[in-house]
Design a protein around this motif. Sequence first.
Motif, PDB file in Angstrom:
ATOM      1  N   LEU A 198       0.812  -1.350   0.166  1.00  0.00           N
ATOM      2  CA  LEU A 198      -0.058   0.109  -0.010  1.00  0.00           C
ATOM      3  C   LEU A 198       0.922   1.205   0.056  1.00  0.00           C
ATOM      4  CD1 LEU A 198      -2.842   1.451   0.100  1.00  0.00           C
ATOM      5  CD2 LEU A 198      -2.724   1.190   2.726  1.00  0.00           C
ATOM      6  N   ASN A 199       1.752   1.104   0.851  1.00  0.00           N
ATOM      7  CA  ASN A 199       2.795   2.404   0.608  1.00  0.00           C
ATOM      8  C   ASN A 199       3.436   2.411  -0.424  1.00  0.00           C
ATOM      9  OD1 ASN A 199       2.168   2.642   3.584  1.00  0.00           O
ATOM     10  ND2 ASN A 199       4.036   1.776   4.175  1.00  0.00           N
ATOM     11  N   THR A 200       3.669   1.615  -1.140  1.00  0.00           N
ATOM     12  CA  THR A 200       4.655   1.633  -2.494  1.00  0.00           C
ATOM     13  C   THR A 200       3.480   2.316  -3.371  1.00  0.00           C
ATOM     14  OG1 THR A 200       5.915  -0.247  -2.162  1.00  0.00           O
ATOM     15  CG2 THR A 200       5.623   0.428  -4.542  1.00  0.00           C
ATOM     16  N   LEU A 201       2.386   1.759  -3.401  1.00  0.00           N
ATOM     17  CA  LEU A 201       1.198   2.298  -4.448  1.00  0.00           C
ATOM     18  C   LEU A 201       1.072   3.678  -4.042  1.00  0.00           C
ATOM     19  CD1 LEU A 201      -1.364  -0.891  -4.615  1.00  0.00           C
ATOM     20  CD2 LEU A 201       0.221   0.089  -6.188  1.00  0.00           C
ATOM     21  N   GLN A 202       0.810   4.073  -2.834  1.00  0.00           N
ATOM     22  CA  GLN A 202       0.542   5.353  -2.515  1.00  0.00           C
ATOM     23  C   GLN A 202       1.975   6.396  -2.868  1.00  0.00           C
ATOM     24  OE1 GLN A 202      -0.058   5.392   1.702  1.00  0.00           O
ATOM     25  NE2 GLN A 202      -2.294   4.831   1.605  1.00  0.00           N
ATOM     26  N   ARG A 203       3.056   5.886  -2.730  1.00  0.00           N
ATOM     27  CA  ARG A 203       3.831   6.496  -3.300  1.00  0.00           C
ATOM     28  C   ARG A 203       4.153   6.785  -4.913  1.00  0.00           C
ATOM     29  NH1 ARG A 203       7.149   3.510   0.524  1.00  0.00           N
ATOM     30  NH2 ARG A 203       7.884   2.020  -1.246  1.00  0.00           N
ATOM     31  N   GLN A 204       3.837   5.862  -5.457  1.00  0.00           N
ATOM     32  CA  GLN A 204       3.617   5.929  -6.848  1.00  0.00           C
ATOM     33  C   GLN A 204       2.654   6.868  -7.451  1.00  0.00           C
ATOM     34  OE1 GLN A 204       3.152   1.873  -8.090  1.00  0.00           O
ATOM     35  NE2 GLN A 204       5.341   1.301  -7.912  1.00  0.00           N
ATOM     36  N   ILE A 205       1.361   6.835  -6.430  1.00  0.00           N
ATOM     37  CA  ILE A 205       0.196   7.638  -6.772  1.00  0.00           C
ATOM     38  C   ILE A 205       0.954   9.253  -6.744  1.00  0.00           C
ATOM     39  CG2 ILE A 205      -1.918   8.517  -6.131  1.00  0.00           C
ATOM     40  CD1 ILE A 205      -2.556   5.796  -5.636  1.00  0.00           C
ATOM     41  N   ARG A 206       1.583   9.378  -5.654  1.00  0.00           N
ATOM     42  CA  ARG A 206       2.020  10.531  -5.174  1.00  0.00           C
ATOM     43  C   ARG A 206       2.833  11.382  -6.482  1.00  0.00           C
ATOM     44  NH1 ARG A 206       2.004   8.842   0.270  1.00  0.00           N
ATOM     45  NH2 ARG A 206       4.174   8.426  -0.138  1.00  0.00           N
ATOM     46  N   MET A 207       3.814  10.333  -6.760  1.00  0.00           N
ATOM     47  CA  MET A 207       4.925  10.535  -7.795  1.00  0.00           C
ATOM     48  C   MET A 207       4.216  11.100  -8.994  1.00  0.00           C
ATOM     49  SD  MET A 207       7.745   8.026  -7.240  1.00  0.00           S
ATOM     50  CE  MET A 207       8.727   8.269  -8.823  1.00  0.00           C
ATOM     51  N   LEU A 208       2.919  10.143  -9.277  1.00  0.00           N
ATOM     52  CA  LEU A 208       2.575  10.603 -10.588  1.00  0.00           C
ATOM     53  C   LEU A 208       1.625  11.679 -10.554  1.00  0.00           C
ATOM     54  CD1 LEU A 208       1.207   6.964 -11.529  1.00  0.00           C
ATOM     55  CD2 LEU A 208       2.954   8.374 -12.793  1.00  0.00           C
ATOM     56  N   GLU A 209       1.012  12.022  -9.338  1.00  0.00           N
ATOM     57  CA  GLU A 209       0.307  13.321  -8.918  1.00  0.00           C
ATOM     58  C   GLU A 209       1.159  14.470  -9.056  1.00  0.00           C
ATOM     59  OE1 GLU A 209      -3.307  11.662  -6.053  1.00  0.00           O
ATOM     60  OE2 GLU A 209      -1.819  12.662  -5.475  1.00  0.00           O
ATOM     61  N   GLU A 210       2.606  14.195  -8.784  1.00  0.00           N
ATOM     62  CA  GLU A 210       3.465  15.607  -8.686  1.00  0.00           C
ATOM     63  C   GLU A 210       3.778  15.581 -10.259  1.00  0.00           C
ATOM     64  OE1 GLU A 210       6.445  14.201  -6.381  1.00  0.00           O
ATOM     65  OE2 GLU A 210       5.468  14.700  -4.411  1.00  0.00           O
ATOM     66  N   GLN A 211       3.779  14.596 -10.868  1.00  0.00           N
ATOM     67  CA  GLN A 211       4.174  14.731 -12.489  1.00  0.00           C
ATOM     68  C   GLN A 211       2.995  15.466 -13.203  1.00  0.00           C
ATOM     69  OE1 GLN A 211       5.357  10.891 -13.993  1.00  0.00           O
ATOM     70  NE2 GLN A 211       7.402  10.776 -12.666  1.00  0.00           N
ATOM     71  N   GLN A 212       1.888  15.115 -12.700  1.00  0.00           N
ATOM     72  CA  GLN A 212       0.877  15.390 -13.458  1.00  0.00           C
ATOM     73  C   GLN A 212       0.870  17.103 -13.248  1.00  0.00           C
ATOM     74  OE1 GLN A 212      -1.194  13.826 -15.694  1.00  0.00           O
ATOM     75  NE2 GLN A 212      -2.239  15.832 -16.166  1.00  0.00           N
ATOM     76  N   THR A 213       0.957  17.563 -11.906  1.00  0.00           N
ATOM     77  CA  THR A 213       0.795  18.815 -11.632  1.00  0.00           C
ATOM     78  C   THR A 213       1.953  19.682 -12.286  1.00  0.00           C
ATOM     79  OG1 THR A 213       0.109  18.223  -9.347  1.00  0.00           O
ATOM     80  CG2 THR A 213       0.919  20.330  -9.586  1.00  0.00           C
ATOM     81  N   LYS A 214       3.084  19.313 -12.408  1.00  0.00           N
ATOM     82  CA  LYS A 214       4.096  19.814 -13.087  1.00  0.00           C
ATOM     83  C   LYS A 214       3.697  19.952 -14.477  1.00  0.00           C
ATOM     84  CE  LYS A 214       7.958  18.422 -10.199  1.00  0.00           C
ATOM     85  NZ  LYS A 214       9.206  17.638 -10.065  1.00  0.00           N
ATOM     86  N   LEU A 215       3.158  18.934 -15.124  1.00  0.00           N
ATOM     87  CA  LEU A 215       2.810  18.931 -16.443  1.00  0.00           C
ATOM     88  C   LEU A 215       1.695  20.137 -16.685  1.00  0.00           C
ATOM     89  CD1 LEU A 215       2.510  15.301 -17.793  1.00  0.00           C
ATOM     90  CD2 LEU A 215       4.459  17.163 -18.382  1.00  0.00           C
ATOM     91  N   ASP A 216       0.678  20.145 -15.703  1.00  0.00           N
ATOM     92  CA  ASP A 216      -0.461  21.231 -15.851  1.00  0.00           C
ATOM     93  C   ASP A 216       0.151  22.505 -15.599  1.00  0.00           C
ATOM     94  OD1 ASP A 216      -2.404  18.933 -15.957  1.00  0.00           O
ATOM     95  OD2 ASP A 216      -2.783  19.098 -13.857  1.00  0.00           O
TER      96      ASP A 216
END
Length: 230
Positions: A198-216
């Motif tokens: 779960l922690n791994t998945l949450q980290r991956q989600i946060r990373m993707l969310e950060e990447q998405q925020t940067k792209l936006d």
Amino acid sequence: MFRQVGIVLLLSTASLGASAQVVQNTTAKTAAQAPAQAAPARSVDAAQAASNNSTMAELQQLIQNRTLNELRTTYNGNYGASLLFKADDLTYYVAMFQQKNFWRVVKTTSESQAEQTYKAFVEQTVQLADVDIRRIKLDAERAVTEKQISANETRLSALQNDLSMQRQQEQQVAARQEQARQEAAALANERQAAREQLNTLQRQIRMLEEQQTKLDSANSVTSQDGRRGR
């Protein structure tokens, strides 16, 4: 009027029957033997005559004829003494018996002698019966002890069975507890693995969310620069 003879009559009847049977068997046996044995046969006849001509036989006959009154009777174990009275000639008979057989008989016309003899016979029956009474008591105590032994053996067996079942139950409980501990440990490991996943998945989600925020953010800046260039 004194009461008629009761128990003593029964005892004397049994004694007479036994004596008659013994004499009958002896006579039959003697008659069947060879003539050379005539002398023993005469001895038996003499013994028979002596037995019939005795105070005991006289007492038995009087009892059979119901001509006596029973004044006193005392029992001690298998022994007893009776004081009997023949009213027509004021004669007393004092008898001591063992089980169903007369043992001693005294005949007298003296009331005091009869009473003294009766008391002496009673004292003798007390002494003679001590062994029998002790045997009866010991036999009863033995029987009670055997019952107690049987009851205690049954109780011991029940307790042993209870203890065996208790130990089996304890072993089963211990086995279930060990199984539960193993299952709990396995579940704890599984939970830890699930948490790590779960922690791994949450980290991956946060990373993707950060990447998405940067792209936006980058796209927003590019749009603003394009509008300014116009």
